[in-house]
Design a protein around this motif. Structure first.
Motif, PDB file in Angstrom:
ATOM      1  N   ALA A   1       0.833  -1.202   0.000  1.00  0.00           N
ATOM      2  CA  ALA A   1       0.000   0.000   0.000  1.00  0.00           C
ATOM      3  C   ALA A   1       0.869   1.254   0.000  1.00  0.00           C
ATOM      4  CB  ALA A   1      -0.930   0.001   1.212  1.00  0.00           C
ATOM      5  N   MET A   2       2.082   1.142   0.547  1.00  0.00           N
ATOM      6  CA  MET A   2       3.003   2.283   0.522  1.00  0.00           C
ATOM      7  C   MET A   2       3.489   2.599  -0.888  1.00  0.00           C
ATOM      8  SD  MET A   2       5.228   1.468   3.953  1.00  0.00           S
ATOM      9  CE  MET A   2       4.514   1.621   5.593  1.00  0.00           C
ATOM     10  N   MET A   3       3.204   1.700  -1.828  1.00  0.00           N
ATOM     11  CA  MET A   3       3.466   1.955  -3.242  1.00  0.00           C
ATOM     12  C   MET A   3       2.147   2.139  -3.996  1.00  0.00           C
ATOM     13  SD  MET A   3       6.510  -0.828  -3.911  1.00  0.00           S
ATOM     14  CE  MET A   3       7.014  -0.101  -5.466  1.00  0.00           C
ATOM     15  N   ALA A   4       1.049   2.338  -3.242  1.00  0.00           N
ATOM     16  CA  ALA A   4      -0.291   2.504  -3.792  1.00  0.00           C
ATOM     17  C   ALA A   4      -0.727   1.281  -4.584  1.00  0.00           C
ATOM     18  CB  ALA A   4      -0.391   3.760  -4.660  1.00  0.00           C
ATOM     19  N   PHE A   5      -0.253   0.117  -4.176  1.00  0.00           N
ATOM     20  CA  PHE A   5      -0.665  -1.127  -4.824  1.00  0.00           C
ATOM     21  C   PHE A   5      -1.689  -1.816  -3.944  1.00  0.00           C
ATOM     22  CE2 PHE A   5      -0.435  -5.677  -5.534  1.00  0.00           C
ATOM     23  CZ  PHE A   5      -0.546  -5.747  -6.914  1.00  0.00           C
ATOM     24  N   LEU A   6      -2.887  -2.040  -4.489  1.00  0.00           N
ATOM     25  CA  LEU A   6      -3.949  -2.725  -3.774  1.00  0.00           C
ATOM     26  C   LEU A   6      -4.315  -3.997  -4.519  1.00  0.00           C
ATOM     27  CD1 LEU A   6      -6.327   0.265  -2.918  1.00  0.00           C
ATOM     28  CD2 LEU A   6      -4.508  -0.704  -1.510  1.00  0.00           C
ATOM     29  N   ARG A   7      -4.471  -5.088  -3.782  1.00  0.00           N
ATOM     30  CA  ARG A   7      -4.891  -6.331  -4.425  1.00  0.00           C
ATOM     31  C   ARG A   7      -6.311  -6.190  -4.980  1.00  0.00           C
ATOM     32  NH1 ARG A   7      -1.773  -8.231   0.023  1.00  0.00           N
ATOM     33  NH2 ARG A   7      -0.097  -9.631  -0.635  1.00  0.00           N
ATOM     34  N   THR A   8      -6.631  -7.042  -5.934  1.00  0.00           N
ATOM     35  CA  THR A   8      -7.961  -7.013  -6.552  1.00  0.00           C
ATOM     36  C   THR A   8      -9.040  -7.159  -5.486  1.00  0.00           C
ATOM     37  OG1 THR A   8      -7.047  -8.021  -8.548  1.00  0.00           O
ATOM     38  CG2 THR A   8      -9.436  -8.103  -8.275  1.00  0.00           C
ATOM     39  N   GLY A   9     -10.020  -6.266  -5.541  1.00  0.00           N
ATOM     40  CA  GLY A   9     -11.110  -6.302  -4.580  1.00  0.00           C
ATOM     41  C   GLY A   9     -10.864  -5.465  -3.342  1.00  0.00           C
ATOM     42  N   SER A  10      -9.650  -4.912  -3.200  1.00  0.00           N
ATOM     43  CA  SER A  10      -9.332  -4.095  -2.024  1.00  0.00           C
ATOM     44  C   SER A  10      -9.684  -2.634  -2.286  1.00  0.00           C
ATOM     45  CB  SER A  10      -7.856  -4.214  -1.673  1.00  0.00           C
ATOM     46  OG  SER A  10      -7.505  -5.537  -1.362  1.00  0.00           O
ATOM     47  N   GLN A  11      -9.903  -1.909  -1.218  1.00  0.00           N
ATOM     48  CA  GLN A  11     -10.173  -0.473  -1.336  1.00  0.00           C
ATOM     49  C   GLN A  11      -9.798   0.232  -0.045  1.00  0.00           C
ATOM     50  OE1 GLN A  11     -14.537   0.642  -0.781  1.00  0.00           O
ATOM     51  NE2 GLN A  11     -14.742  -1.487  -1.496  1.00  0.00           N
ATOM     52  N   VAL A  12      -9.500   1.526  -0.188  1.00  0.00           N
ATOM     53  CA  VAL A  12      -9.177   2.353   0.968  1.00  0.00           C
ATOM     54  C   VAL A  12     -10.492   2.809   1.607  1.00  0.00           C
ATOM     55  CG1 VAL A  12      -8.069   4.468   1.772  1.00  0.00           C
ATOM     56  CG2 VAL A  12      -7.006   3.108  -0.039  1.00  0.00           C
ATOM     57  N   GLN A  13     -10.713   2.430   2.853  1.00  0.00           N
ATOM     58  CA  GLN A  13     -11.925   2.822   3.564  1.00  0.00           C
ATOM     59  C   GLN A  13     -11.765   4.171   4.253  1.00  0.00           C
ATOM     60  OE1 GLN A  13     -11.951  -1.434   5.383  1.00  0.00           O
ATOM     61  NE2 GLN A  13     -14.012  -0.645   5.726  1.00  0.00           N
ATOM     62  N   ASN A  14     -10.525   4.436   4.666  1.00  0.00           N
ATOM     63  CA  ASN A  14     -10.288   5.694   5.365  1.00  0.00           C
ATOM     64  C   ASN A  14      -8.787   5.981   5.351  1.00  0.00           C
ATOM     65  OD1 ASN A  14     -11.088   7.969   6.971  1.00  0.00           O
ATOM     66  ND2 ASN A  14     -10.180   6.954   8.739  1.00  0.00           N
ATOM     67  N   GLY A  15      -8.425   7.257   5.492  1.00  0.00           N
ATOM     68  CA  GLY A  15      -7.027   7.636   5.637  1.00  0.00           C
ATOM     69  C   GLY A  15      -6.307   7.823   4.313  1.00  0.00           C
ATOM     70  N   SER A  16      -5.004   8.018   4.414  1.00  0.00           N
ATOM     71  CA  SER A  16      -4.199   8.321   3.233  1.00  0.00           C
ATOM     72  C   SER A  16      -2.754   7.912   3.462  1.00  0.00           C
ATOM     73  CB  SER A  16      -4.260   9.822   2.921  1.00  0.00           C
ATOM     74  OG  SER A  16      -3.679  10.565   4.003  1.00  0.00           O
ATOM     75  N   ILE A  17      -2.021   7.843   2.368  1.00  0.00           N
ATOM     76  CA  ILE A  17      -0.570   7.667   2.409  1.00  0.00           C
ATOM     77  C   ILE A  17       0.035   8.736   1.522  1.00  0.00           C
ATOM     78  CG2 ILE A  17       1.382   6.150   1.928  1.00  0.00           C
ATOM     79  CD1 ILE A  17      -0.370   3.755   2.349  1.00  0.00           C
TER      80      ILE A  17
END
Length: 686
Positions: A64-80
């Protein structure tokens, strides 16, 4: 929930994770959180370690620190934020230039991340093309500079090699060079030393420390190896069930752990200075999304109180770190205690397995060799004399390429010895496995390093266990089901696991299934090939205890290959040290590790890491041993600073020190100096 945040007051962070909650949609269509309320910062030039059990969210957070999310994942809150850029707000093209450029990644297995059909030079050129502004005419020179930067010898020749022509340590250095091609400000490392032997690991970690000093890079280091993290990182964040539950300086977290989970992790690490098995953590981590209130660790915690199940644990600020625990203040002032488990094992006086003057070679002479009378190349393994008694554990140790797996393959029948005898009682094992009787095959079983590669992903656990039961004992479906249930009980798994697929199991559960399958044949000898190297420390402790208990109950004998000498100390009775396919030292593990040492044994012991920032391993030689042993003399002569002229010409004799046998020209009084003077061993600069 309270925020868990340690501020670096000296400089603006290069990476800032704020209130990050990340989830995915499960099979029932419900959004469940895999990361919860993460707050972390990384300053320029700083190294942060992410530690915890498998499934705790370490790799998910690192990616996630490289803005890579697995399929089906999403950011619910917060930021990097990377500098002032919100990574999740960047467009794909901007992210593509950022990844591999200003943010580099070093994956866990360099051998799998390198393209096997492309030469090293071509792969470095590709990295430069994607992540640098250099013109094509400068790629070759820059590739040489990158290989020099990661301390690879003969970089010009290295560019013309394929990955399979490099050792594991060299492959990992190439992976580091590729990550450096974009001149990153932040380097994310996902288990970069897993699977490497102890000396290669020490060299890679020293390289990372040096590069960080030279280039001023920040690092996020993901690992279940707390010794490696202690060597590289100034700060540590301990994760459990998607939360950061303890965070602070490496010294505070490792030397004065406060959270019960952190203490349990440290207790689960085997130590060279301790006799016995380390305790494992009770129970299992909770399923993702199953904890909605209270402390996620409550069901496994020895300090649990009713409030832990109902109330979210508060954030407590301590001297140099922060802890999420109801009783952090009380525990911080209470010294952490550790204990070991000792299980008695009944051993026979008669040898079960005997190897006598075993020589193994992969060379197969052809017609031209015979016509031209070409001499046979030097044998890969030579002069192996070993005995293993029933109910005993013998560990084979040494760097990659020392011949450990070659010997194990000969015992298993995958490869035959050229000369010598391999016997299981009176049965001849020096024959291909297809020429062995069914009874003999049953008596010798093997547990592999990676259960993912050895368990059929399309078969249920029952089908996996049913195969040996049918093959060796002719059991029908119902009898196999009953016996399979007993086998699962043996490895502490419930009957409902029979209907699961390997992909539905954790790493530790898969390894337990692999052990159960091995015991399905009721073997006399089990060959254990790095069975714990890919497991986190808590699962490793549980598997070691399980193996020892099964040995106590069944009287089974283990031949155990491991890179981790502390694991060897915990489980083995005897140890054989190998270098270039030649035995250097053989004896009881306590005598070999604490008595007189062969110079090579000392090299291995010096490189062992401890979960202590003050521990300084002694690193010697190169991390890529010679490809072939010398034609005569001592196999270790080229790397030993104590070598004498006779070491190059004469085969060293065996010397007896109690039950400890050492093969060296130097007398025992001379070898005794290695105990207190490890500086006699050559340094990396000779």
């Amino acid at each position: 929930m309270s925020e868990l945040l340690i501020m670096n007051t000296t400089m603006t962070p290069i990476l800032n994770v704020q209130n990050l909650t990340l989830g995915y949609t499960n099979a029932n269509g419900r959004l469940v959180s895999v990361l919860r309320n993460i707050n972390l910062q990384v300053a320029p030039g700083e190294a942060l370690g992410l530690v915890g059990e498998s499934g705790c969210g370490k790799s998910t957070l690192a990616l996630a620190m490289m803005a890579f999310l697995r399929t089906g994942s999403q950011v619910q809150n917060g930021s990097i934020h990377f500098h002032d850029q919100d990574l999740f707000a960047l467009k794909p093209k901007s992210l593509q230039s950022l990844r591999g450029g200003r943010i580099g990644l070093i994956p866990q297995n360099a051998g799998q991340s390198l393209t096997p059909t492309l030469k090293i030079g071509a792969q470095l050129h590709e990295a430069l093309h994607l992540h640098s502004d250099l013109p094509r005419s400068q790629w070759h020179q820059r590739a040489i500079e990158l290989l020099q930067q990661v301390r690879l010898p003969s970089p010009e020749a290295m560019l013309d090699r394929y990955p399979h022509q490099l050792s594991g340590g060299q492959q990992q250095r190439v992976a580091v060079a590729m990550a450096l091609a974009g001149q990153p400000e932040l380097l994310v490392l996902d288990e970069p030393t897993t699977g490497l032997d102890v000396t290669t690991q020490a060299h890679i970690l020293e390289l990372l420390r040096t590069l960080r000093q030279e280039l001023g890079m920040a690092m996020v280091f993901v690992s279940h190896d707390l010794g490696a993290v202690a060597r590289v990182c100034e700060r540590i964040a301990v994760m459990y069930a998607g939360e950061v539950i303890e965070q602070g300086s490496s010294r505070e977290v490792l030397l004065q752990p406060t959270h019960p989970y952190t203490r349990a992790l440290l207790n689960a690490i085997p130590r060279l200075d301790t006799k016995g098995l380390p305790p494992s953590l009770p129970g299992y981590p909770p399923k993702v999304g199953s904890v909605t209130q209270g402390c996620a660790f409550a069901s496994r915690c020895s300090h649990v109180q009713p409030t832990c199940h109902t109330d979210d644990a508060p954030l407590t600020n301590l001297s140099a770190h922060q802890v999420r625990c109801h009783f952090a203040g009380e525990l911080h002032n209470t010294p952490a205690t550790s204990k070991v488990i000792t299980l008695p094992v009944q051993r026979s006086k008669e040898p079960l397995l005997r190897l006598e003057q075993v020589q193994i070679s992969y060379h197969r002479p052809g017609l031209m060799d015979a016509l031209l009378h070409r001499p046979a190349p030097i044998a890969t393994v030579d002069g192996i004399d070993l005995q293993l008694k029933k109910g005993e554990t013998l560990a084979l140790v040494g760097e990659s390429g020392s011949g450990k797996s070659t010997i194990m393959r000969a015992i298993s029948g995958i490869h035959s010895a050229r000369t010598g005898e391999i016997r299981l009682n009176q049965d001849d094992l020096n024959r291909p496995v297809e020429q062995r009787s069914k009874a003999l095959k049953r008596r010798v079983q093997m547990i592999f390093q990676n259960p993912d590669a050895s368990l059929n992903p399309r078969h249920t656990v029952f089908e996996i266990l049913q195969q040996p039961l049918r093959l060796y004992f002719g059991l029908n479906h119902d009898a196999s089901r009953e016996k399979a249930t007993e086998l699962l009980s043996l490895v502490r798994l419930a009957p409902h696991y029979l209907d699961r697929l390997p992909g539905q199991l954790s790493g530790g559960e898969k390894q337990r299934v692999a052990i159960a399958r091995c015991f399905a044949g009721d073997p006399d000898l089990i060959l254990c090939d790095e069975v714990t190297s890919a497991l986190d420390v808590s699962v490793q402790a549980a598997v070691l205890k399980l193996l020892k208990e099964l040995q106590q109950q069944r009287g089974v004998t283990y031949l155990f290959i491991a890179h981790d000498l502390a694991v060897v100390k915990a489980i083995a009775d005897q140890v054989a040290v190998l270098y270039q396919g030649r035995l250097c030292q053989v004896g009881p593990v306590d005598e070999v590790f604490s008595g007189h040492h062969h110079p090579y044994t000392r090299t291995l012991l010096n490189a062992v890491l401890e979960p202590d920032p003050d521990h300084q391993p002694v690193i010697q030689g190169e991390d890529s041993p010679e490809q072939h042993p010398p034609a005569r003399g001592c196999a270790y002569q080229r790397r030993c600073s104590l070598a004498e002229p006779r070491c190059k010409e004469q085969t060293p004799p065996w010397q007896q020190d109690g039950n400890n046998r050492i093969r060296c020209h130097l007398n025992l009084s001379k070898l005794a100096t290695l105990i207190d003077r490890p500086q006699l061993i050559k340094t990396a600069n000779g």
